[in-house]
Enzyme design. Structure first.
Site, PDB file in Angstrom:
ATOM      1  CG  ASN A  17      -2.170   1.173   1.559  1.00 27.07           C
ATOM      2  OD1 ASN A  17      -1.436   2.531   1.205  1.00 27.07           O
ATOM      3  ND2 ASN A  17      -2.348   1.459   2.714  1.00 27.07           N
TER       4      ASN A  17
ATOM      5  CE  LYS B 297      -0.144   3.629   4.680  1.00 25.35           C
ATOM      6  NZ  LYS B 297      -0.110   3.713   6.060  1.00 25.35           N
TER       7      LYS B 297
ATOM      8  CG  HIS C  32      -5.870   2.070   4.969  1.00 25.27           C
ATOM      9  ND1 HIS C  32      -5.465   3.032   6.735  1.00 25.27           N
ATOM     10  CD2 HIS C  32      -4.538   1.436   5.232  1.00 25.27           C
ATOM     11  CE1 HIS C  32      -4.222   2.827   6.335  1.00 25.27           C
ATOM     12  NE2 HIS C  32      -3.503   1.807   6.123  1.00 25.27           N
TER      13      HIS C  32
ATOM     14  CD  GLU D 252      -2.797   5.754   6.879  1.00 23.77           C
ATOM     15  OE1 GLU D 252      -2.545   5.405   5.329  1.00 23.77           O
ATOM     16  OE2 GLU D 252      -2.145   5.418   7.380  1.00 23.77           O
TER      17      GLU D 252
ATOM     18  CD  GLU E 274      -3.529  -2.566   7.165  1.00 20.99           C
ATOM     19  OE1 GLU E 274      -1.971  -2.420   7.137  1.00 20.99           O
ATOM     20  OE2 GLU E 274      -3.698  -0.793   6.843  1.00 20.99           O
TER      21      GLU E 274
ATOM     22  N   GLY F 229       2.681   2.688  10.520  1.00 20.64           N
ATOM     23  CA  GLY F 229       3.895   3.220  10.390  1.00 20.64           C
ATOM     24  C   GLY F 229       4.180   4.086  11.224  1.00 20.64           C
TER      25      GLY F 229
ATOM     26  CB  SER G 142       5.456  -1.590  12.304  1.00 19.37           C
ATOM     27  OG  SER G 142       4.514  -0.604  11.681  1.00 19.37           O
TER      28      SER G 142
HETATM   29  P1  PGA Z   1       2.597   0.436   7.444  1.00 18.19           P
HETATM   30  O1  PGA Z   1       1.192   0.464   7.312  1.00 18.19           O
HETATM   31  O2  PGA Z   1       3.188  -1.016   6.739  1.00 18.19           O
HETATM   32  O3  PGA Z   1       3.848   1.440   7.388  1.00 18.19           O
HETATM   33  O4  PGA Z   1       2.956   0.192   9.269  1.00 18.19           O
HETATM   34  C1  PGA Z   1       0.365  -0.552   6.851  1.00 18.19           C
HETATM   35  C2  PGA Z   1      -1.008  -0.596   6.373  1.00 18.19           C
HETATM   36  O5  PGA Z   1      -1.455   0.934   7.183  1.00 18.19           O
HETATM   37  O6  PGA Z   1      -1.146  -1.075   5.253  1.00 18.19           O
END
Ligand code: PGA
Length: 256
Positions: free
Chosen positions: A16, A18, A101, A103, A171, A177, A216
């Protein structure tokens, strides 16, 4: 859509990107395509920003790498300035779309109902929906993680969801992140609860849906995460922006 459930969930490493990536970053995809082991036994997907979908789909045509989108509108067409429908994503070459997601749930106040409508749109357009769920740090500290995740799952999945068109990504918001992945025990607990809820609601289809862990994931922790029961792959944010890291995670999944 198939009414016959596959015998086991597909393994998938899904990146992803983003809101990262311009045309210069298509070189990352070229490296992934060049070095992706074709016989690996694990699928590979990259979800770049919508602006790169067509170019990414063109590059990956006739290769094992698949291309997905990060969001869609629930309607097929209409007066929705700035939005993109699932049909348009498919036309641009996407095979998958991430919906719900955290976010987007946070930044755009997407509710479970909104996420379910997007997952239905994905099905309608012939895309596989990657439906995301996950608790916040406060919810985990209050011991509510299973309740939160199973309730998001119940509200975000359409009736009639099938294994070939539905992937679940767990997640935990606090792991995204942050560099602080959930522990194998945390992941086992939630993935077990998700699998059991899916099997109860969708029968054999629910038993065959792929369950990805996200938050992560990196080359250093991939193998221990993929060894957890009911983990069929990963949704990878930051590490998917580096070809070698994404490829290393994909190899760890193929070997799991
Ligand atoms: P990350 O993000 O691997 O940077 O923690 C995962 C995601 O939000 O899909």
């Amino acid at each position: 859509m198939s009414n016959v459930a596959p015998s086991s969930p597909e393994k998938l490493a899904a990146g992803n990107w983003k809101m990262n990536g311009t045309s210069a970053d298509l070189s990352i995809l070229e490296t992934i395509i060049r070095d992706l082991a074709p016989e690996a036994g694990a699928g590979a997907l990259i979800c770049p920003p919508a602006t790169l979908l067509s170019a990414a789909a063109h590059l990956s045509k006739a290769t094992p790498l698949r291309i997905g989108a990060q969001n869609c509108h629930e309607a097929a067409t209409g007066a929705h300035t700035g939005d993109i429908s699932a049909e348009m994503l498919r036309d641009a070459g996407a095979t998958h779309v991430i919906v719900g997601h955290s976010e987007r749930r946070a930044d755009h106040r997407e509710t479970d109902d909104a996420v379910r409508a997007k997952a239905e749109a994905a099905q309608r357009a012939g895309l596989t929906a990657i439906v995301c769920v996950g608790e916040t740090e406060d919810e985990r500290e209050a011991g509510r993680q299973i309740e939160v995740v199973t309730s998001q799952l119940a509200g975000s999945l359409p009736d009639g969801a099938t294994a070939d068109r539905t992937i679940i990504a767990y997640e935990p918001v606090w792991a995204i992140g942050t560099g602080k992945a959930a522990t194998p025990a945390d992941i086992a607990e939630i993935h077990g609860a998700i699998r059991s809820a899916l099997s109860t609601r969708f029968g054999a289809q629910g038993s065959a849906m792929s369950l990805l862990y996200g938050g992560s994931v990196k080359p250093a922790n991939a193998a221990e995460i993929f060894a957890v029961e009911n983990v069929d792959g990963a949704l990878i944010g930051g590490a998917s922006l580096k070809a070698e890291d994404f490829l290393a995670i994909h190899s760890a999944l193929a070997a799991a």
